[in-house]
Each structure stands twice: as C-alpha cells, then as structure tokens.
Write a protein that holds these residues in place. Structure first.
Motif, PDB file in Angstrom:
ATOM      1  N   GLN A 108      48.282 -64.409 -37.953  1.00 15.38           N
ATOM      2  CA  GLN A 108      49.687 -64.281 -38.340  1.00 15.38           C
ATOM      3  C   GLN A 108      50.458 -65.524 -37.883  1.00 15.38           C
ATOM      4  OE1 GLN A 108      49.615 -59.509 -37.175  1.00 15.38           O
ATOM      5  NE2 GLN A 108      51.385 -60.749 -36.638  1.00 15.38           N
ATOM      6  N   ARG A 109      51.523 -65.816 -38.605  1.00 13.95           N
ATOM      7  CA  ARG A 109      52.413 -66.888 -38.176  1.00 13.95           C
ATOM      8  C   ARG A 109      53.504 -66.372 -37.242  1.00 13.95           C
ATOM      9  NH1 ARG A 109      51.281 -68.450 -43.624  1.00 13.95           N
ATOM     10  NH2 ARG A 109      50.315 -70.528 -43.692  1.00 13.95           N
ATOM     11  N   GLU A 110      53.805 -65.081 -37.351  1.00 15.86           N
ATOM     12  CA  GLU A 110      54.821 -64.462 -36.508  1.00 15.86           C
ATOM     13  C   GLU A 110      54.560 -62.966 -36.457  1.00 15.86           C
ATOM     14  OE1 GLU A 110      58.497 -65.345 -38.357  1.00 15.86           O
ATOM     15  OE2 GLU A 110      58.072 -64.227 -40.193  1.00 15.86           O
ATOM     16  N   ALA A 111      55.262 -62.278 -35.548  1.00 15.11           N
ATOM     17  CA  ALA A 111      55.100 -60.829 -35.438  1.00 15.11           C
ATOM     18  C   ALA A 111      55.575 -60.140 -36.710  1.00 15.11           C
ATOM     19  CB  ALA A 111      55.871 -60.311 -34.229  1.00 15.11           C
ATOM     20  N   LEU A 112      54.856 -59.071 -37.099  1.00 10.38           N
ATOM     21  CA  LEU A 112      55.150 -58.362 -38.342  1.00 10.38           C
ATOM     22  C   LEU A 112      55.697 -56.973 -38.040  1.00 10.38           C
ATOM     23  CD1 LEU A 112      51.994 -59.227 -40.475  1.00 10.38           C
ATOM     24  CD2 LEU A 112      54.192 -60.408 -40.443  1.00 10.38           C
ATOM     25  N   SER A 113      56.579 -56.518 -38.911  1.00  3.17           N
ATOM     26  CA  SER A 113      57.085 -55.155 -38.869  1.00  3.17           C
ATOM     27  C   SER A 113      56.776 -54.515 -40.219  1.00  3.17           C
ATOM     28  CB  SER A 113      58.597 -55.147 -38.584  1.00  3.17           C
ATOM     29  OG  SER A 113      59.088 -53.825 -38.591  1.00  3.17           O
ATOM     30  N   LEU A 114      55.729 -53.695 -40.253  1.00  3.70           N
ATOM     31  CA  LEU A 114      55.245 -53.118 -41.503  1.00  3.70           C
ATOM     32  C   LEU A 114      55.510 -51.622 -41.515  1.00  3.70           C
ATOM     33  CD1 LEU A 114      51.792 -54.926 -41.745  1.00  3.70           C
ATOM     34  CD2 LEU A 114      53.951 -55.609 -42.802  1.00  3.70           C
ATOM     35  N   GLY A 115      55.944 -51.127 -42.668  1.00  2.00           N
ATOM     36  CA  GLY A 115      56.144 -49.700 -42.860  1.00  2.00           C
ATOM     37  C   GLY A 115      55.077 -49.121 -43.764  1.00  2.00           C
ATOM     38  N   ALA A 116      54.609 -47.930 -43.431  1.00  2.00           N
ATOM     39  CA  ALA A 116      53.554 -47.311 -44.230  1.00  2.00           C
ATOM     40  C   ALA A 116      54.024 -47.005 -45.647  1.00  2.00           C
ATOM     41  CB  ALA A 116      53.065 -46.037 -43.546  1.00  2.00           C
ATOM     42  N   ASP A 117      55.331 -46.769 -45.829  1.00  2.00           N
ATOM     43  CA  ASP A 117      55.837 -46.419 -47.161  1.00  2.00           C
ATOM     44  C   ASP A 117      55.817 -47.622 -48.109  1.00  2.00           C
ATOM     45  OD1 ASP A 117      56.291 -43.909 -46.174  1.00  2.00           O
ATOM     46  OD2 ASP A 117      58.404 -44.307 -45.673  1.00  2.00           O
ATOM     47  N   ASP A 118      55.751 -48.829 -47.557  1.00  2.00           N
ATOM     48  CA  ASP A 118      55.782 -50.026 -48.396  1.00  2.00           C
ATOM     49  C   ASP A 118      54.399 -50.470 -48.832  1.00  2.00           C
ATOM     50  OD1 ASP A 118      58.517 -50.012 -47.953  1.00  2.00           O
ATOM     51  OD2 ASP A 118      58.361 -51.319 -46.193  1.00  2.00           O
ATOM     52  N   ILE A 119      53.342 -49.808 -48.360  1.00  3.67           N
ATOM     53  CA  ILE A 119      51.970 -50.233 -48.632  1.00  3.67           C
ATOM     54  C   ILE A 119      51.243 -49.115 -49.360  1.00  3.67           C
ATOM     55  CG2 ILE A 119      49.804 -51.013 -47.609  1.00  3.67           C
ATOM     56  CD1 ILE A 119      51.424 -51.987 -45.214  1.00  3.67           C
ATOM     57  N   ILE A 120      50.621 -49.453 -50.453  1.00  5.10           N
ATOM     58  CA  ILE A 120      49.860 -48.505 -51.266  1.00  5.10           C
ATOM     59  C   ILE A 120      48.375 -48.736 -51.008  1.00  5.10           C
ATOM     60  CG2 ILE A 120      49.354 -47.710 -53.597  1.00  5.10           C
ATOM     61  CD1 ILE A 120      52.100 -48.681 -54.434  1.00  5.10           C
ATOM     62  N   ARG A 121      47.675 -47.666 -50.679  1.00  7.56           N
ATOM     63  CA  ARG A 121      46.250 -47.807 -50.374  1.00  7.56           C
ATOM     64  C   ARG A 121      45.445 -48.175 -51.625  1.00  7.56           C
ATOM     65  NH1 ARG A 121      44.257 -45.536 -45.468  1.00  7.56           N
ATOM     66  NH2 ARG A 121      45.777 -44.301 -44.300  1.00  7.56           N
ATOM     67  N   LEU A 122      45.584 -47.366 -52.691  1.00  5.84           N
ATOM     68  CA  LEU A 122      44.778 -47.566 -53.886  1.00  5.84           C
ATOM     69  C   LEU A 122      45.351 -48.706 -54.712  1.00  5.84           C
ATOM     70  CD1 LEU A 122      42.324 -46.458 -55.399  1.00  5.84           C
ATOM     71  CD2 LEU A 122      43.856 -44.942 -56.649  1.00  5.84           C
ATOM     72  N   GLY A 123      44.519 -49.669 -55.021  1.00  5.48           N
ATOM     73  CA  GLY A 123      44.976 -50.842 -55.749  1.00  5.48           C
ATOM     74  C   GLY A 123      45.571 -51.911 -54.848  1.00  5.48           C
ATOM     75  N   PHE A 124      45.247 -51.878 -53.560  1.00  2.00           N
ATOM     76  CA  PHE A 124      45.788 -52.840 -52.599  1.00  2.00           C
ATOM     77  C   PHE A 124      45.335 -54.252 -52.955  1.00  2.00           C
ATOM     78  CE2 PHE A 124      45.435 -55.187 -48.574  1.00  2.00           C
ATOM     79  CZ  PHE A 124      46.738 -55.066 -48.111  1.00  2.00           C
ATOM     80  N   ASP A 125      46.287 -55.186 -52.976  1.00  2.00           N
ATOM     81  CA  ASP A 125      46.006 -56.580 -53.331  1.00  2.00           C
ATOM     82  C   ASP A 125      46.053 -57.424 -52.066  1.00  2.00           C
ATOM     83  OD1 ASP A 125      45.819 -59.133 -54.329  1.00  2.00           O
ATOM     84  OD2 ASP A 125      47.189 -58.793 -56.000  1.00  2.00           O
ATOM     85  N   VAL A 126      44.890 -57.905 -51.628  1.00  2.00           N
ATOM     86  CA  VAL A 126      44.806 -58.666 -50.393  1.00  2.00           C
ATOM     87  C   VAL A 126      45.547 -59.991 -50.524  1.00  2.00           C
ATOM     88  CG1 VAL A 126      43.236 -59.720 -48.719  1.00  2.00           C
ATOM     89  CG2 VAL A 126      42.597 -57.604 -49.866  1.00  2.00           C
ATOM     90  N   ARG A 127      45.373 -60.660 -51.643  1.00  2.00           N
ATOM     91  CA  ARG A 127      45.969 -61.990 -51.809  1.00  2.00           C
ATOM     92  C   ARG A 127      47.498 -61.934 -51.759  1.00  2.00           C
ATOM     93  NH1 ARG A 127      41.312 -61.701 -54.820  1.00  2.00           N
ATOM     94  NH2 ARG A 127      39.972 -63.554 -54.911  1.00  2.00           N
ATOM     95  N   SER A 128      48.083 -61.002 -52.496  1.00  2.00           N
ATOM     96  CA  SER A 128      49.544 -60.918 -52.512  1.00  2.00           C
ATOM     97  C   SER A 128      50.083 -60.442 -51.167  1.00  2.00           C
ATOM     98  CB  SER A 128      50.004 -59.984 -53.631  1.00  2.00           C
ATOM     99  OG  SER A 128      49.529 -58.660 -53.414  1.00  2.00           O
ATOM    100  N   PHE A 129      49.370 -59.528 -50.498  1.00  2.00           N
ATOM    101  CA  PHE A 129      49.816 -59.061 -49.187  1.00  2.00           C
ATOM    102  C   PHE A 129      49.793 -60.202 -48.176  1.00  2.00           C
ATOM    103  CE2 PHE A 129      48.978 -57.278 -44.976  1.00  2.00           C
ATOM    104  CZ  PHE A 129      49.988 -56.342 -44.867  1.00  2.00           C
ATOM    105  N   ALA A 130      48.731 -60.996 -48.187  1.00  2.00           N
ATOM    106  CA  ALA A 130      48.641 -62.121 -47.254  1.00  2.00           C
ATOM    107  C   ALA A 130      49.722 -63.151 -47.539  1.00  2.00           C
ATOM    108  CB  ALA A 130      47.255 -62.754 -47.344  1.00  2.00           C
ATOM    109  N   SER A 131      49.975 -63.410 -48.813  1.00  2.00           N
ATOM    110  CA  SER A 131      51.012 -64.380 -49.169  1.00  2.00           C
ATOM    111  C   SER A 131      52.401 -63.879 -48.790  1.00  2.00           C
ATOM    112  CB  SER A 131      50.951 -64.673 -50.670  1.00  2.00           C
ATOM    113  OG  SER A 131      51.992 -65.534 -51.058  1.00  2.00           O
ATOM    114  N   GLN A 132      52.646 -62.595 -48.967  1.00  2.00           N
ATOM    115  CA  GLN A 132      53.968 -62.040 -48.675  1.00  2.00           C
ATOM    116  C   GLN A 132      54.273 -62.031 -47.180  1.00  2.00           C
ATOM    117  OE1 GLN A 132      54.417 -58.051 -50.144  1.00  2.00           O
ATOM    118  NE2 GLN A 132      56.470 -57.777 -49.282  1.00  2.00           N
TER     119      GLN A 132
END
Length: 395
Positions: free
Chosen positions: A278-302
């Motif tokens: 990571q470049r900095e600390a992250l604050s992630l919410g479970a409601d913002d992440i979808i398990r099925l169809g998860f896109d690694v590339r877009s998540f890493a870029s975001q």
C-alpha cells in the motif's frame, strides 16, 4: 593390478580425524572456532585472510560514511556493508543455525538470496505461469515477499467429512504445514482460514493488503468464468524483524473469510493469495466491495496497491496459490456455512435435430383426426379379371 591399501595419514599434529575434532569442539548453541590455532595451518590462513578482507572493507565503509559527499548511493554503501561481513565464519554459522538478527543487512541479504536461488521462488513462478494465474488474475508480478501457507493447524468441523481428493496422489499437498505452490488441498482442510506467513526483506515497517481470489467460478451469463473474493485484510504492517504471521486477531478483515467451495461439475479451481504493498493506510467498507465478479486490477488502481513496481527491474508484493476440486465436503459447506442450495454444472446438453419446439420427437406415422376414416381396399373382382381367371382355368 593390486589396489593400494595405504591409508591417508592425518596432517601433522592431528591425533584424531578432522571431523571428530570439529564435532567435539563445536558448540550447538553458540559459535566457536572449530579448530584451535595451530591445529591446521591452512585453516588458520583462510580465516586470517577473510578477517583481513572484512576489516579493510569496514574501514573503507567508515571512511565513505564520514565523507558523505553523495558520490556513492545508499544502495552501494549497503552493498559494501554486506560484503564486509558476509564471508565471516561466525555470520555463516549463525545463518545456517537460524540464530540471525534480521536487523542486520547481511542476514537479510542471505535470507533473501536463499529464497531466490534455492528453488522455492523458481517453483512458485513456474506454477504461477504454468497455471495461468498470470494473466488471468493479474497482468504481471515480480515477488519480493516470501509468502507461505499452513493448513496443518486448521480445525475441520464435525459435520464435514474428509473424503479422498479425486486427483492423483502425487498432486496432493503432503505437508499441510508448508503447502507446495500449486498442489491440491481438500476443501475440508480449508474450512478455517490458513495461517499465512509473510517474510519481507526491508527493515522498516510497510503496509500491505492481503487478497484471496478464486478466478474459476462459473458465470452463466457469459458462459465463462469470473473472480470471487474470499478474503480481504488491509493495513498489514510487516518488516524483516517482525513476526510475519498474518492473524485475524491482530488485523481486522474488511471482507471476512469464506472457505473454498469449488462447484460440482467444474474443473479444479485456483485459489490465489496476493500480498500487495500500500502507499498509505486504507479505510475499506464491506458494502463497497462485491465478492462475485471482483476485479483485482481496478481495485488495485483505485486504492493505490502496487501489483508491480514502477521500475521494471524492481519487485513488489507477494503471491501464493493452491488448487482444489469438488468433493463431498463442498456440499456440507454450502449447507452449513453458505446456507445456499448447491449448484451443479456440466457440459451443455446435445441438441437433437428431431425434436420439435415443445421438445417432443414427432411420430413417424402421424395419426389422422378422429373424423377422417380410411376406406378398406375393395375385394370385389372386376368382370375383366373374372374372365381372365376363367380362361386360365379352362385352358
């Protein structure tokens, strides 16, 4: 021709074989010179040469640090510091006997070189590319973290049996305490999350995100496969001297662990662990992440995760993978953990060209409507046929 039976005599001054003297003088928990001075002159000369070379490099390093004119980069100074200690017998003994201090650059260097050159990293990269984790999950990766997985301490619930894995025995994970990359692990053994160990080689603490992904979940909409996110833990602090165990008691998962459940009728599934810087600390919410169809590339870029370092010659992150295939334990996982009906997949049915729109095969001889009756053939003999028969009889 007679074979010579002369025995080699020990060097002058040795009353016993050299190996017995070394074993008798060496201490198991603390390094000590294996031979006293004067027992073996060649050994004395070798040790003196190594110590002289190390002292010269230390003097050069101290002189360069005092000047600090920028003529040498920090990397070159670090290299010189490692070279000043790497050949010392005590350093080598400490490393081989796992009594090293990873705050010292020389031990970090030796540990990283062992991982890179003794076959462990080569086998990992072979499986990653051979089983198409690259590019199915990520476009590229140059690992800089030694990631290991331990399933030996997981507990299998009583309602889940441990069936025989339906693959050849040579492909099983024989040592569950240190799983070989790409080997098969039964879903019954992975009901609880594995113990993940991550050995980094940088002295300062850095933050990482752990992802566990299954890229082989069927998609009926596209008649293909899609990703499923099993686990996500952000803000994992790691350094070379810290304990590399990634524990859910210390780090709170943003996405809780869901055990592998390869669907019935599908080929084997690949389960990929990614440890991304990571470049900095992250604050992630479970409601913002979808398990099925998860896109690694877009998540890493975001979220600013480094899949590969900006420098093409540098490395970043870690990766690991194992495989699993459906067995009877998956049915229990669907029933007791997922609480969903278990799907079943297979090859599409073969098309029958003789079926109609209702899926019925038409009869070869269609039935006539009830009001239509076919007349029976007439048995009346015509006069001409009667005359022909009469002529044949009388002739």
């Amino acid at each position: 021709m007679l074979r010579s039976t002369r025995r080699l005599l020990p060097p002058r001054g040795l009353s016993r074989p050299l190996s017995s003297q070394i074993s008798a003088t060496a201490q198991p928990n603390n390094w000590k010179r294996p031979l006293e001075v004067g027992v073996l002159p060649a050994y004395d000369e070798a040790v003196a040469y190594i110590e002289k070379d190390a002292a010269a490099k230390r003097e050069k390093l101290e002189a360069l640090r005092k000047v600090a004119d920028g003529s040498l980069s920090p990397g070159e100074l670090l290299k010189l510091e490692i070279e000043s200690k790497i050949n010392l017998p005590q350093v080598r003994w400490n490393f081989e006997n796992n009594q090293m201090d990873l705050n010292q650059p020389v031990y970090r260097h030796l540990l990283e070189q062992k991982w890179r050159t003794k076959g462990r990293l080569d086998r990992l990269m072979e499986r990653i590319y051979q089983m198409h984790v690259v590019p199915d999950v990520i476009p590229i990766i140059r690992p800089a973290v030694d990631v290991r997985v331990n399933f030996a301490d997981t507990v299998t619930p009583r309602y889940i049996s441990t069936p025989r894995i339906p693959v050849p025995e040579k492909k099983w994970a024989k040592d569950l305490s240190d799983v070989v990359p790409g080997s098969f692990v039964s879903p019954a053994k992975s009901v609880e999350h594995p113990k993940v160990m991550a050995q980094v080689f940088h002295p300062e603490p850095r933050l990482y995100t752990l992802l566990m992904i299954d890229p082989d979940v069927p998609s009926t909409a596209t008649s293909s496969f899609q990703n499923y996110l099993h686990w996500l833990i952000p803000n994992i602090s790691l350094s070379a001297s810290s304990n590399g165990a990634i524990s859910t008691t210390k780090y709170t998962p943003s996405i809780p662990y869901i055990p592998p459940h390869p669907q019935n009728g599908t080929p084997y599934h690949r389960y990929v662990l990614l440890l991304l810087p990571q470049r900095e600390a992250l604050s992630l919410g479970a409601d913002d992440i979808i398990r099925l169809g998860f896109d690694v590339r877009s998540f890493a870029s975001q979220h600013g995760l480094q899949i590969a370092h900006e420098d093409a010659n540098s490395s970043a992150g870690g990766i690991f993978m194992w495989r699993a295939i459906w067995d009877n334990s998956v049915s229990a996982i669907y029933k007791h953990i997922l609480e969903l009906p278990e799907p079943r997949y297979g090859p599409p049915p073969r098309l029958d060209p003789y079926l109609d729109e209702a899926g019925q095969r038409p009869k070869k001889y269609p039935e006539l409507p009830p009001h239509v009756h076919m007349q029976a053939p007439s048995t009346r003999i015509t006069p001409r046929a009667e005359q022909t028969v009469h002529n044949v009889i009388n002739s």
